[in-house]
Motif scaffolding. Structure first.
Motif, short mmCIF file in Angstrom:
data_model
loop_
_atom_site.label_atom_id
_atom_site.label_comp_id
_atom_site.label_asym_id
_atom_site.label_seq_id
_atom_site.Cartn_x
_atom_site.Cartn_y
_atom_site.Cartn_z
N GLN A 71 0.94 -1.29 0.00
CA GLN A 71 -0.08 0.05 -0.11
C GLN A 71 0.78 1.16 0.10
OE1 GLN A 71 -3.63 0.53 0.56
NE2 GLN A 71 -3.68 -1.58 -0.40
N ASP A 75 0.30 4.60 -4.97
CA ASP A 75 -0.63 5.71 -4.66
C ASP A 75 -2.00 4.90 -4.14
OD1 ASP A 75 -1.48 7.93 -4.29
OD2 ASP A 75 -1.74 8.48 -6.36
N THR A 76 -2.13 4.68 -2.99
CA THR A 76 -3.43 3.89 -2.80
C THR A 76 -4.04 4.76 -1.64
OG1 THR A 76 -2.21 2.43 -1.03
CG2 THR A 76 -2.53 1.86 -3.32
N GLU A 77 -5.19 4.28 -1.03
CA GLU A 77 -5.93 4.78 -0.03
C GLU A 77 -4.98 4.34 1.20
OE1 GLU A 77 -9.78 3.54 0.54
OE2 GLU A 77 -10.27 3.36 -1.48
N ALA A 80 -2.36 7.23 1.64
CA ALA A 80 -3.05 8.47 2.21
C ALA A 80 -3.27 8.23 3.54
CB ALA A 80 -4.36 8.69 1.24
N TYR A 81 -3.80 7.29 3.94
CA TYR A 81 -3.98 7.05 5.56
C TYR A 81 -2.84 7.18 6.44
CZ TYR A 81 -5.73 4.73 9.85
OH TYR A 81 -6.02 4.43 10.87
N ARG A 84 -1.81 10.78 6.53
CA ARG A 84 -2.64 11.62 7.51
C ARG A 84 -2.34 11.26 8.76
NH1 ARG A 84 -6.82 9.62 4.21
NH2 ARG A 84 -7.62 8.36 5.59
#
Length: 164
Positions: A71, A75-77, A80-81, A84
């Motif tokens: 992951q 470039d995946t969720e 991004a998580y 964050r």
């Protein structure tokens, strides 16, 4: 590309084999505790921290770790998580722990959905019933009028050729 596919297939097989029946876990938290992604409180004073558990099924934990690394590479969720969590002040290790827990929740959710979709009947087989599939509810087997054959007759053997 072939290596990545093999890793995914092996990881999925490991999850299915080690987890077995997902319905034995009452909640996603129970599943996370089983696979070692449930956080352990490591707070001290005003600092509220959690650390990664070393308990649980290490093989499933390793599959979840590989999933997390994949992951992060793309470039995946998940990436991004992770970002964050870093922006919120987590260390990279804490962000990785949080991502692995999130992936554990995704696996649990998908496997419970699959288990509901594939409800199994008696004997653990989908579509199995307690009713007989024979045309007649009480099948009757009759005896044959022909007698059974007698004992086997001895057969002559083929002689072996010995080359000398």
């Amino acid at each position: 590309m072939r290596h990545i596919t093999k890793v995914l297939v092996v990881g999925a097989a490991r999850l299915l084999g080690d987890i077995g029946d997902i319905t034995r876990f009452g909640s996603r938290a129970h599943f996370a505790s089983f696979n070692g992604t449930a956080p352990i409180d490591a707070s001290s004073g005003d600092q509220n921290r959690h650390r990664l558990s070393r308990a649980g099924n290490r093989r499933i934990n390793r599959v979840l770790h590989i999933m997390a690394v994949v992951q992060l590479r793309h470039d995946t969720e998940g990436r991004a998580y992770f970002r964050r969590k870093l922006a919120a002040g987590k260390t990279p290790m804490e962000a990785m722990r949080a991502l692995k827990r999130r992936l554990s929740d995704v696996v649990y959710k998908q496997m419970t959905a699959d288990a509901k979709r594939l409800q199994t009947g008696p004997g653990g087989h989908a579509g199995a019933t307690l009713q007989s599939s024979a045309a007649d509810p009480i099948p009757i087997a009759g005896t044959s009028d022909k007698s059974l054959p007698g004992p086997a007759e001895p057969q002559p053997r083929t002689p072996l050729k010995i080359n000398s």
